[in-house]
Write an enzyme that holds these catalytic residues in place. Structure first.
Site, PDB file in Angstrom:
ATOM      1  N   CYS A   1      16.527  -6.178   0.157  1.00 41.35           N
ATOM      2  CA  CYS A   1      16.729  -7.356   1.010  1.00 41.35           C
ATOM      3  C   CYS A   1      18.093  -7.980   0.758  1.00 41.35           C
ATOM      4  O   CYS A   1      18.535  -8.827   1.513  1.00 41.35           O
ATOM      5  CB  CYS A   1      15.636  -8.385   0.777  1.00 41.35           C
TER       6      CYS A   1
ATOM      7  N   GLU B   1       0.832  -1.209   0.000  1.00 40.75           N
ATOM      8  CA  GLU B   1       0.000   0.000   0.000  1.00 40.75           C
ATOM      9  C   GLU B   1       0.867   1.259   0.000  1.00 40.75           C
ATOM     10  O   GLU B   1       0.370   2.367  -0.159  1.00 40.75           O
ATOM     11  CB  GLU B   1      -0.975  -0.002   1.191  1.00 40.75           C
TER      12      GLU B   1
HETATM   13  P1  NAD Z   1       6.023  -5.716   5.086  1.00 38.02           P
HETATM   14  O1  NAD Z   1       6.152  -7.071   5.677  1.00 38.02           O
HETATM   15  O2  NAD Z   1       5.651  -4.587   5.960  1.00 38.02           O
HETATM   16  O3  NAD Z   1       4.900  -5.744   3.926  1.00 38.02           O
HETATM   17  C1  NAD Z   1       4.903  -6.732   2.923  1.00 38.02           C
HETATM   18  C2  NAD Z   1       3.473  -6.998   2.489  1.00 38.02           C
HETATM   19  O4  NAD Z   1       2.748  -7.547   3.588  1.00 38.02           O
HETATM   20  C3  NAD Z   1       2.724  -5.744   2.044  1.00 38.02           C
HETATM   21  O5  NAD Z   1       1.951  -6.058   0.904  1.00 38.02           O
HETATM   22  C4  NAD Z   1       1.856  -5.398   3.246  1.00 38.02           C
HETATM   23  O6  NAD Z   1       0.650  -4.781   2.884  1.00 38.02           O
HETATM   24  C5  NAD Z   1       1.582  -6.767   3.869  1.00 38.02           C
HETATM   25  N1  NAD Z   1       1.407  -6.688   5.311  1.00 38.02           N
HETATM   26  C6  NAD Z   1       1.992  -5.802   6.162  1.00 38.02           C
HETATM   27  N2  NAD Z   1       1.624  -6.057   7.433  1.00 38.02           N
HETATM   28  C7  NAD Z   1       0.788  -7.125   7.384  1.00 38.02           C
HETATM   29  C8  NAD Z   1       0.093  -7.876   8.389  1.00 38.02           C
HETATM   30  N3  NAD Z   1       0.175  -7.560   9.666  1.00 38.02           N
HETATM   31  N4  NAD Z   1      -0.654  -8.925   7.989  1.00 38.02           N
HETATM   32  C9  NAD Z   1      -0.749  -9.258   6.688  1.00 38.02           C
HETATM   33  N5  NAD Z   1      -0.106  -8.591   5.699  1.00 38.02           N
HETATM   34  C10 NAD Z   1       0.661  -7.528   6.039  1.00 38.02           C
HETATM   35  O7  NAD Z   1       7.391  -5.437   4.292  1.00 38.02           O
HETATM   36  P2  NAD Z   1       7.853  -4.082   3.611  1.00 38.02           P
HETATM   37  O8  NAD Z   1       8.208  -3.101   4.661  1.00 38.02           O
HETATM   38  O9  NAD Z   1       6.907  -3.682   2.543  1.00 38.02           O
HETATM   39  O10 NAD Z   1       9.190  -4.568   2.881  1.00 38.02           O
HETATM   40  C11 NAD Z   1      10.447  -4.581   3.508  1.00 38.02           C
HETATM   41  C12 NAD Z   1      10.780  -5.961   4.003  1.00 38.02           C
HETATM   42  O11 NAD Z   1      10.708  -6.896   2.933  1.00 38.02           O
HETATM   43  C13 NAD Z   1      12.198  -6.064   4.545  1.00 38.02           C
HETATM   44  O12 NAD Z   1      12.180  -6.864   5.693  1.00 38.02           O
HETATM   45  C14 NAD Z   1      12.946  -6.771   3.419  1.00 38.02           C
HETATM   46  O13 NAD Z   1      14.093  -7.489   3.817  1.00 38.02           O
HETATM   47  C15 NAD Z   1      11.900  -7.672   2.900  1.00 38.02           C
HETATM   48  N6  NAD Z   1      12.175  -8.098   1.536  1.00 38.02           N
HETATM   49  C16 NAD Z   1      12.582  -9.365   1.348  1.00 38.02           C
HETATM   50  C17 NAD Z   1      12.889  -9.803   0.081  1.00 38.02           C
HETATM   51  C18 NAD Z   1      13.364 -11.213  -0.155  1.00 38.02           C
HETATM   52  O14 NAD Z   1      13.373 -11.617  -1.288  1.00 38.02           O
HETATM   53  N7  NAD Z   1      13.752 -11.949   0.865  1.00 38.02           N
HETATM   54  C19 NAD Z   1      12.768  -8.929  -1.006  1.00 38.02           C
HETATM   55  C20 NAD Z   1      12.318  -7.630  -0.775  1.00 38.02           C
HETATM   56  C21 NAD Z   1      12.028  -7.221   0.510  1.00 38.02           C
END
Ligand code: NAD
Length: 501
Positions: free
Chosen positions: A282, A177
């Site tokens: 990441c 979002e």
């Molecule tokens: P996030 O976990 O906050 O959000 C990811 C997704 O989950 C979003 O679509 C969000 O709307 C949803 N979400 C958030 N809170 C939720 C909840 N409580 N319940 C259900 N869904 C929920 O992550 P972010 O801040 O958008 O991204 C950064 C993170 O992603 C970092 O930790 C990074 O390391 C990780 N990341 C990992 C990879 C990988 O390939 N391992 C790649 C990119 C990013």
């Protein structure tokens, strides 16, 4: 100008109806860039109904014909690459060349998926018993969903939907979002490319939308990329509800710097890997483990002036090396970590806090930070900061450096800088991480290999894209066949092996 983002369901752009919204910002200015609808359970339901209705026809469409949609999408994406890059940068803050690079890495997965007829070929064994043949095929799962993070709004969705659709699934995408604009544009381009109604749907939202996907038995599999806490919840809930789940999560990527490393090359590699995209990757290197006092002293000496003079600027500035971080909260969190590092006794060689850019006073800018003398017990070592902060940890031996990497809770990517083949080989063999770089700081695998970490960086059994993508998004069917001329008279009551015939 503030825009309103729509969902994309059953081939149409549809406004949100839940009454709940979020704001996506332009991190360079701090202004609201878009209002994002947050889907209710019933809005997600309409996407599931559309995807389920589209599945029978799409899954039985010849793979070569499904691939033709992806070939066309590839052309459209190339033609619109600058626009997609602009949408990425505007809501994420990363520089335009970095955004173009992101879209291009996603494009490469599309190109791999265009070859799906070959990747879907099964296996056959003739004459496994008298006139009996066995063959295996892979079939699509049904409706599958993808939940993606803010930091790669184009590449990460393209790790998922091109592969999932190519093998015959229908898809529901739930982008972050905080940066949905580029993702919505990709879905529009897929429809221009000829994706039939309901095959690819997009719902914007938060936990409510995710829970609706997790709780619906028509959704057969979920790919998640994001933070570890959320990923663990999605993995556990999805699995408990009988779904296949792959959850790619957080990281703390270590680079070991050996005394024989080419220091000029290492310093340049670490600058890009720690501060590119403001550390919001990441696969960013957030820890450099230096072996030997002289190595550490030299690394700090060469890095400090470079970190100090990083060109931090909005994406509209062509000279920018690093943009702002994504939100005000992210800036606060990162700067809180910097304070905790200082409080716990690390040496802040460069402290990036307090950066204000003229004309962009409300932007979420923070400069690059470089810490020396970081130790294992510190919060800045243990936790993922997800910002432009590099921690240097000093060790006396390679074994001690390797132990640090292996004992950390995360195991996404890692790298070693050395000229010694024996050390590099030993490192590759013994290190506990899913992706390894040898003098390569960000070893993101190309599209025809697969991306994924170990330990708390990935929950599930499959990495993403490449042949792992084919395996994750399909189930295996193995058929054993014979025809009447191969049938002997009389019933057979005993289990037999092929060799008994
Ligand atoms: P996030 O976990 O906050 O959000 C990811 C997704 O989950 C979003 O679509 C969000 O709307 C949803 N979400 C958030 N809170 C939720 C909840 N409580 N319940 C259900 N869904 C929920 O992550 P972010 O801040 O958008 O991204 C950064 C993170 O992603 C970092 O930790 C990074 O390391 C990780 N990341 C990992 C990879 C990988 O390939 N391992 C790649 C990119 C990013």
């Amino acid at each position: 100008m503030t825009t309103t983002i729509n969902h994309f369901i059953n081939g149409k752009s549809v406004p949100g109806t839940s009454g709940r919204t979020a704001e996506a910002f332009n991190p360079a200015t701090g202004e609201v860039d878009a209002i994002v609808p947050l889907a209710s359970k019933s809005e997600v339901e309409t996407a599931i109904v559309a995807a389920a209705a589209a599945f029978p026809a799409w899954s039985t469409t010849p793979a070569a014909k499904r691939a033709q949609v992806l070939f066309k999408f590839r052309e459209l994406l190339i033609a619109n690459l600058d626009e997609v890059a602009e949408l990425i940068s505007r809501q994420h803050g990363k520089t335009l060349p970095d955004a173009r690079g992101e879209a291009t890495r996603g494009l490469e997965v599309v190109e791999f998926a265009c070859g799906i007829p070959h990747a879907l070929k099964g296996e056959m064994s003739e004459q496994v018993a008298g006139k009996v043949d066995t063959y295996s095929t892979r079939q699509a799962l049904g409706v599958v969903a993808g939940i993606t993070p803010f930091n790669f709004p184009a590449m990460v969705p393209m790790w998922m939907f091109p592969m999932a659709l190519a093998v015959g699934n229908t898809f529901i995408l739930k982008p972050s979002e905080r940066s949905p604009a580029a993702t919505v544009r990709l879905v529009e381009l897929m429809h221009e490319a000829g994706a039939p109604e309901g095959v690819l749907n997009l719902v914007n939202g938060d936990k409510e939308a995710v829970d609706a996907l997790l709780g619906d038995e028509r959704v057969k599999a979920i790919s998640f990329v994001g933070s570890t806490a959320v990923g663990k919840y999605i993995y556990e809930t999805g699995c408990a509800n009988g779904k296949r789940v792959q959850a790619l999560c957080g990281a703390k990527n270590h680079a070991i710097v050996m005394p024989d490393a080419d220091m000029g090359m290492t310093v340049n590699a670490l600058m890009g890997a720690a501060y590119g995209s403001a550390g919001e990757r990441c696969m960013a290197i957030s820890v450099a483990v230096v072996v030997g006092k002289e190595t550490g002293d030299e690394l700090i000496k060469q890095m400090a002036p470079k970190v100090q003079s990083l060109k931090v600027a909005p994406y509209t500035d062509e000279e920018a090396e690093m943009g702002p971080v994504v939100t005000f909260e992210a800036k606060e969190r990162i700067e809180g970590y910097i304070q905790s590092g200082i409080d716990e006794g690390a040496t802040a060689v460069v402290d990036g806090r307090g950066l204000t850019l003229q004309g962009y006073e409300n932007g979420y800018f923070t400069g690059g930070t470089l810490f020396d003398n970081v130790t294992e017990d510190m919060k800045i070592y243990k936790e993922e900061i997800f910002g432009p902060v590099l921690s240097v940890v000093r060790t006396d031996t390679y074994e001690e450096a390797l132990r640090l990497v292996n004992e950390h809770e995360y195991g996404n990517g890692t790298a070693i800088f050395t000229r010694d083949g024996d050390t590099a080989r030993d490192f590759n063999n013994r290190v506990q991480a899913g992706m390894v770089g040898i003098n390569v700081p960000i070893p993101v695998p190309v599209a025809y290999h697969s991306f994924g970490g170990w330990k708390n960086s990935l929950f599930g059994d499959h990495h993403i894209h490449g042949m792992e993508g084919v395996r994750f998004y399909t189930k295996l069917k193995t058929t054993t066949a014979r025809w009447p001329s191969g049938v002997k008279d009389g019933a057979e009551f005993h289990f037999k092996s092929g060799a008994d015939h």
